[in-house]
Design a protein around this motif. Structure first.
Motif, PDB file in Angstrom:
ATOM      1  N   PHE A  12      -1.268  13.089   5.993  1.00  0.00           N
ATOM      2  CA  PHE A  12      -0.527  13.319   4.739  1.00  0.00           C
ATOM      3  C   PHE A  12       0.777  14.067   5.017  1.00  0.00           C
ATOM      4  O   PHE A  12       1.835  13.717   4.508  1.00  0.00           O
ATOM      5  N   GLN A  13       0.667  15.087   5.876  1.00  0.00           N
ATOM      6  CA  GLN A  13       1.849  15.914   6.141  1.00  0.00           C
ATOM      7  C   GLN A  13       2.820  15.279   7.129  1.00  0.00           C
ATOM      8  O   GLN A  13       4.015  15.517   7.068  1.00  0.00           O
ATOM      9  N   ASN A  14       2.260  14.517   8.051  1.00  0.00           N
ATOM     10  CA  ASN A  14       3.117  13.843   9.043  1.00  0.00           C
ATOM     11  C   ASN A  14       2.820  12.340   9.032  1.00  0.00           C
ATOM     12  O   ASN A  14       2.291  11.803  10.001  1.00  0.00           O
ATOM     13  N   PRO A  15       3.127  11.702   7.952  1.00  0.00           N
ATOM     14  CA  PRO A  15       2.771  10.280   7.867  1.00  0.00           C
ATOM     15  C   PRO A  15       3.482   9.467   8.947  1.00  0.00           C
ATOM     16  O   PRO A  15       4.669   9.682   9.216  1.00  0.00           O
ATOM     17  N   ARG A  16       2.693   8.574   9.580  1.00  0.00           N
ATOM     18  CA  ARG A  16       3.258   7.704  10.627  1.00  0.00           C
ATOM     19  C   ARG A  16       3.814   6.440   9.965  1.00  0.00           C
ATOM     20  O   ARG A  16       3.215   5.933   9.025  1.00  0.00           O
ATOM     21  N   ASN A  17       4.893   5.947  10.538  1.00  0.00           N
ATOM     22  CA  ASN A  17       5.437   4.643  10.142  1.00  0.00           C
ATOM     23  C   ASN A  17       5.820   4.536   8.671  1.00  0.00           C
ATOM     24  O   ASN A  17       5.572   3.520   8.028  1.00  0.00           O
ATOM     25  N   VAL A  18       6.407   5.590   8.126  1.00  0.00           N
ATOM     26  CA  VAL A  18       6.894   5.494   6.751  1.00  0.00           C
ATOM     27  C   VAL A  18       8.195   4.714   6.752  1.00  0.00           C
ATOM     28  O   VAL A  18       9.019   4.877   7.645  1.00  0.00           O
ATOM     29  N   ALA A  63      -4.249   8.393  -0.583  1.00  0.00           N
ATOM     30  CA  ALA A  63      -3.518   7.122  -0.541  1.00  0.00           C
ATOM     31  C   ALA A  63      -2.473   7.149   0.575  1.00  0.00           C
ATOM     32  O   ALA A  63      -2.321   6.181   1.323  1.00  0.00           O
ATOM     33  N   ILE A  64      -1.777   8.263   0.694  1.00  0.00           N
ATOM     34  CA  ILE A  64      -0.754   8.392   1.730  1.00  0.00           C
ATOM     35  C   ILE A  64      -1.394   8.419   3.120  1.00  0.00           C
ATOM     36  O   ILE A  64      -0.966   7.720   4.036  1.00  0.00           O
ATOM     37  N   ALA A  65      -2.462   9.196   3.246  1.00  0.00           N
ATOM     38  CA  ALA A  65      -3.121   9.316   4.559  1.00  0.00           C
ATOM     39  C   ALA A  65      -3.727   7.994   5.015  1.00  0.00           C
ATOM     40  O   ALA A  65      -3.623   7.630   6.189  1.00  0.00           O
ATOM     41  N   THR A  66      -4.358   7.251   4.109  1.00  0.00           N
ATOM     42  CA  THR A  66      -4.971   5.979   4.520  1.00  0.00           C
ATOM     43  C   THR A  66      -3.883   4.965   4.885  1.00  0.00           C
ATOM     44  O   THR A  66      -4.058   4.194   5.830  1.00  0.00           O
ATOM     45  N   SER A  67      -2.777   4.990   4.154  1.00  0.00           N
ATOM     46  CA  SER A  67      -1.667   4.081   4.487  1.00  0.00           C
ATOM     47  C   SER A  67      -1.164   4.375   5.894  1.00  0.00           C
ATOM     48  O   SER A  67      -0.969   3.471   6.708  1.00  0.00           O
ATOM     49  N   SER A  68      -0.954   5.653   6.155  1.00  0.00           N
ATOM     50  CA  SER A  68      -0.459   6.063   7.460  1.00  0.00           C
ATOM     51  C   SER A  68      -1.444   5.666   8.558  1.00  0.00           C
ATOM     52  O   SER A  68      -1.070   5.115   9.587  1.00  0.00           O
ATOM     53  N   MET A  69      -2.721   5.917   8.303  1.00  0.00           N
ATOM     54  CA  MET A  69      -3.746   5.625   9.310  1.00  0.00           C
ATOM     55  C   MET A  69      -3.835   4.132   9.602  1.00  0.00           C
ATOM     56  O   MET A  69      -3.923   3.722  10.763  1.00  0.00           O
ATOM     57  N   VAL A  70      -3.772   3.314   8.574  1.00  0.00           N
ATOM     58  CA  VAL A  70      -3.933   1.882   8.822  1.00  0.00           C
ATOM     59  C   VAL A  70      -2.761   1.349   9.651  1.00  0.00           C
ATOM     60  O   VAL A  70      -2.953   0.506  10.530  1.00  0.00           O
ATOM     61  N   THR A  71      -1.570   1.884   9.423  1.00  0.00           N
ATOM     62  CA  THR A  71      -0.437   1.403  10.226  1.00  0.00           C
ATOM     63  C   THR A  71      -0.640   1.777  11.697  1.00  0.00           C
ATOM     64  O   THR A  71      -0.359   0.998  12.588  1.00  0.00           O
ATOM     65  N   GLU A  72      -1.185   2.964  11.906  1.00  0.00           N
ATOM     66  CA  GLU A  72      -1.422   3.406  13.283  1.00  0.00           C
ATOM     67  C   GLU A  72      -2.500   2.558  13.952  1.00  0.00           C
ATOM     68  O   GLU A  72      -2.394   2.204  15.123  1.00  0.00           O
ATOM     69  N   LEU A  73      -3.518   2.215  13.182  1.00  0.00           N
ATOM     70  CA  LEU A  73      -4.641   1.443  13.741  1.00  0.00           C
ATOM     71  C   LEU A  73      -4.230   0.027  14.136  1.00  0.00           C
ATOM     72  O   LEU A  73      -4.802  -0.546  15.066  1.00  0.00           O
ATOM     73  N   VAL A  74      -3.277  -0.580  13.418  1.00  0.00           N
ATOM     74  CA  VAL A  74      -3.017  -2.005  13.656  1.00  0.00           C
ATOM     75  C   VAL A  74      -1.756  -2.299  14.466  1.00  0.00           C
ATOM     76  O   VAL A  74      -1.530  -3.448  14.830  1.00  0.00           O
ATOM     77  N   LYS A  75      -0.968  -1.280  14.710  1.00  0.00           N
ATOM     78  CA  LYS A  75       0.269  -1.529  15.443  1.00  0.00           C
ATOM     79  C   LYS A  75      -0.056  -2.083  16.835  1.00  0.00           C
ATOM     80  O   LYS A  75      -0.817  -1.471  17.581  1.00  0.00           O
ATOM     81  N   GLY A  76       0.473  -3.246  17.143  1.00  0.00           N
ATOM     82  CA  GLY A  76       0.221  -3.864  18.444  1.00  0.00           C
ATOM     83  C   GLY A  76      -1.039  -4.720  18.495  1.00  0.00           C
ATOM     84  O   GLY A  76      -1.311  -5.386  19.496  1.00  0.00           O
ATOM     85  N   LYS A  77      -1.805  -4.703  17.418  1.00  0.00           N
ATOM     86  CA  LYS A  77      -3.045  -5.497  17.386  1.00  0.00           C
ATOM     87  C   LYS A  77      -2.740  -6.940  17.000  1.00  0.00           C
ATOM     88  O   LYS A  77      -1.696  -7.235  16.386  1.00  0.00           O
ATOM     89  N   THR A  78      -3.664  -7.849  17.351  1.00  0.00           N
ATOM     90  CA  THR A  78      -3.491  -9.235  16.913  1.00  0.00           C
ATOM     91  C   THR A  78      -3.830  -9.313  15.427  1.00  0.00           C
ATOM     92  O   THR A  78      -4.522  -8.448  14.892  1.00  0.00           O
ATOM     93  N   LEU A  79      -3.348 -10.379  14.799  1.00  0.00           N
ATOM     94  CA  LEU A  79      -3.637 -10.545  13.365  1.00  0.00           C
ATOM     95  C   LEU A  79      -5.143 -10.623  13.136  1.00  0.00           C
ATOM     96  O   LEU A  79      -5.660 -10.084  12.159  1.00  0.00           O
ATOM     97  N   GLU A  80      -5.820 -11.285  14.048  1.00  0.00           N
ATOM     98  CA  GLU A  80      -7.273 -11.435  13.911  1.00  0.00           C
ATOM     99  C   GLU A  80      -7.960 -10.064  13.941  1.00  0.00           C
ATOM    100  O   GLU A  80      -8.859  -9.795  13.135  1.00  0.00           O
ATOM    101  N   GLU A  81      -7.514  -9.239  14.870  1.00  0.00           N
ATOM    102  CA  GLU A  81      -8.091  -7.884  14.958  1.00  0.00           C
ATOM    103  C   GLU A  81      -7.777  -7.071  13.698  1.00  0.00           C
ATOM    104  O   GLU A  81      -8.631  -6.373  13.155  1.00  0.00           O
ATOM    105  N   ALA A  82      -6.536  -7.209  13.232  1.00  0.00           N
ATOM    106  CA  ALA A  82      -6.109  -6.446  12.051  1.00  0.00           C
ATOM    107  C   ALA A  82      -6.878  -6.870  10.811  1.00  0.00           C
ATOM    108  O   ALA A  82      -7.209  -6.042   9.954  1.00  0.00           O
ATOM    109  N   GLU A  83      -7.175  -8.145  10.733  1.00  0.00           N
ATOM    110  CA  GLU A  83      -7.909  -8.644   9.565  1.00  0.00           C
ATOM    111  C   GLU A  83      -9.318  -8.076   9.488  1.00  0.00           C
ATOM    112  O   GLU A  83      -9.935  -8.053   8.432  1.00  0.00           O
TER     113      GLU A  83
END
Lengths: 148, 394
Positions: A12-18, A63-83
């Motif tokens: 929340f305080q340091n959101p990634r990929n805003v 909402a902010i924290a989950t948005s930030s987390m999901v971007t971190e989790l999927v960066k560089g992943k394949t679409l299949e993995e992200a789905e």
């Protein structure tokens, strides 16, 4: 005992990929201002991989924290993995969310999936999808208390 | 980091005098006030003293003051107690759209048992028009319950006029929820003309765990807790003597300090109001511009959400509340903001400030200095703001 975990507070305080990706390959915008959350996720796709991802969110701490987390989790992943990443997995990666936040502010994976859907639709010439409104919570507070 | 409490509606710090008054009744004078033997003497005396202190604050008689467990309990006692006692006279209750949940949910519970209720509307400032109350009165109306001041937007109602209209045009009882206002505005029950009044000492530097309930002599209610003869048979159960003793002192202080408290709060309230409205675009003040409590401010900050604002301010040591859906725990934005015509999406940006005696002008200045950066940060990541910016560019 704090309401949110340390990981939630960190994101929340340091959101990634805003931010916003100009000429994004896919955009997923999901939410309902009446409920208090709108998430917008932009993806850049190359060779079926999420090369870049950014978000903008109107919403509460979760909402902010989950948005930030999901971007971190999927960066560089394949679409299949992200789905395959679920809202629950995002919450888990944040060491959990308060129960009341689980279904209202935990939509980041859905927004990401929508961005992927939008990317595919655009490729087929059917996009963009645009904002998808989530239903309002229509429970009466009084009834909610009775159920509890 | 200094903690600035701008959320006094949630909790006020007990005054040292209050704590001192409570102290003897935990261990040394632990007796039951109902005991005839010596152990009951001191606690009985404490209860009687506190009742007098509360009565003096409300301009009532001692035997018209009942101690309950909370402000919410007092509201429930007024509403359900009247409904159950007067079923032979009618089953209709009038409230306003902006009442506290302890009023609204009490009438909703009664509705499930066959009672009916009407919610009178409010104007854009949150003011109840006495004429609307008059229009809502029916032959079977047994109770009208209108809060003296809103716990969200601070608007003060003309309870005196509403009481007059109710009593002149019906046999209904008049109750006012003064849980937010008592201690910060006049609560003279004779002047207000009410039959019942609820007040919450923990809101004015008293202890949690006790509420005040004024019940005018001759007004008939059914107790919600049956048992012994405590509180004139209106609220059974062994009395919370320490809390009641503390509540009494809080009442005495409130009476003595009402004027000085108001003159301390008003400049702070004004500094925050002017500072926020001048330093930020697209921010609005909710509630009445003048007829409001000296300790409350309610803003809507467009394009951002209240809880995230609250959390950032918390990081800076400033404790505030919000009426956004996310902070409500029931995922619904404030029914009060809705009633005054604030769009549900805008209500998400609600910022609720409630002041107290520990606040200073420096606190106000610090807040006004910190808020713009918080708003900027959140707007920069808001897709709603992005939309508006793009629209404005075109």
């Amino acid at each position: 005992m704090p309401v949110y975990s340390e990981k939630v507070m960190d994101h929340f305080q340091n959101p990634r990929n805003v931010g916003e990706i100009e000429n994004a390959d896919g955009v997923g915008e999901l939410g309902n201002p009446t409920c208090g959350d709108i998430m917008k996720i932009y993806i850049k796709v190359k060779d079926d991989k999420i090369e870049d991802v950014k978000f903008k969110t109107f919403g509460c701490g979760a909402a902010i924290a989950t948005s930030s987390m999901v971007t971190e989790l999927v960066k560089g992943k394949t679409l299949e993995e992200a789905e395959k990443i679920s809202n629950e997995a995002v919450a888990e990666a944040l060491d959990g969310l308060p129960p009341v936040k689980m279904h209202c502010s935990n939509l980041a994976a859905d927004a990401l999936h929508l961005a992927i859907e939008d990317y595919k639709a655009r490729k087929e010439g059917k996009g963009p999808i645009g904002r998808v409104e989530t239903p309002e919570h229509d429970e009466d507070e009084h009834d909610l208390l009775e159920q509890a | 980091m200094k903690i600035i409490n701008f959320d006094h509606f949630a909790a006020t710090k007990m005054r040292q005098e209050v704590k001192d008054a409570m102290e003897p009744y935990f261990i040394s004078e632990y007796g039951n006030p109902q005991s005839i033997h010596t152990l009951g003497d001191e606690p009985r005396e404490a209860l009687s003293k506190a009742r007098l202190q509360a009565a003096e604050l409300l301009n009532a008689s001692s035997n018209e003051v009942i101690f309950t467990g909370s402000g919410s309990e007092s509201n429930n006692l007024a509403i359900k107690g009247t409904a159950f006692a007067r079923m032979d006279k009618g089953r209709h209750i009038i409230v306003s759209k902006i009442e506290h949940f302890s009023v609204l949910n009490a009438v909703k519970s009664l509705a499930k048992l066959g009672f009916e209720f009407s919610e009178v509307p409010v104007d854009k400032y949150g003011t109840v028009d006495p004429q609307e109350v008059k229009n809502a009165l029916r032959k079977d109306t047994v109770l009208v319950s209108i809060g003296q001041a809103s716990n969200e937007i601070g608007t003060i109602q003309d309870i005196k006029e509403i009481s007059k209209v109710v009593h002149e045009n019906s046999a209904a009882y008049m109750h006012t929820d003064a849980n937010t206002s008592c201690g910060f505005t006049e609560t003279d029950v004779k002047d207000l003309g009410v039959d019942m009044l609820s007040a919450a000492p923990h809101r004015f530097y008293g202890p949690k765990g006790t509420g005040l309930f004024y019940l005018k002599k001759g007004i008939r209610i059914m107790p919600l807790i049956d048992g012994g003869i405590q509180e004139f048979g209106r609220r059974a159960g062994t009395e919370n003597v320490p809390a009641i003793a503390g509540a009494g002192v809080a009442c005495e202080l409130a009476k003595k300090e009402l004027k000085s408290r108001t003159s301390h709060l008003l400049p702070i309230q004004k500094a925050i109001k002017d500072g926020v409205l001048n330093s930020l675009d697209e921010v609005y003040l909710n509630g009445h511009p003048e007829k409001r409590l000296p300790n409350n401010l309610n803003f809507v900050v467009k394009y951002i959400e209240g809880e995230s604002m609250l959390m950032w301010l918390n990081n800076n040591g400033i404790m505030v509340a919000s009426g956004s859906a996310c902070t409500s725990k029931i995922l619904k934005s404030s029914h009060v903001l809705n009633a005054i015509g604030v769009d549900a999406a805008l209500a998400q940006g609600s910022l609720l400030i409630s002041l107290g005696e520990d606040n200073t002008l420096e606190d106000a200045e610090y807040f006004v200095k910190e808020l713009p950066a918080v708003v900027k940060k959140l707007r920069e990541m808001s897709p709603l703001y992005e939309e508006v910016m793009k629209r404005n560019k075109k």
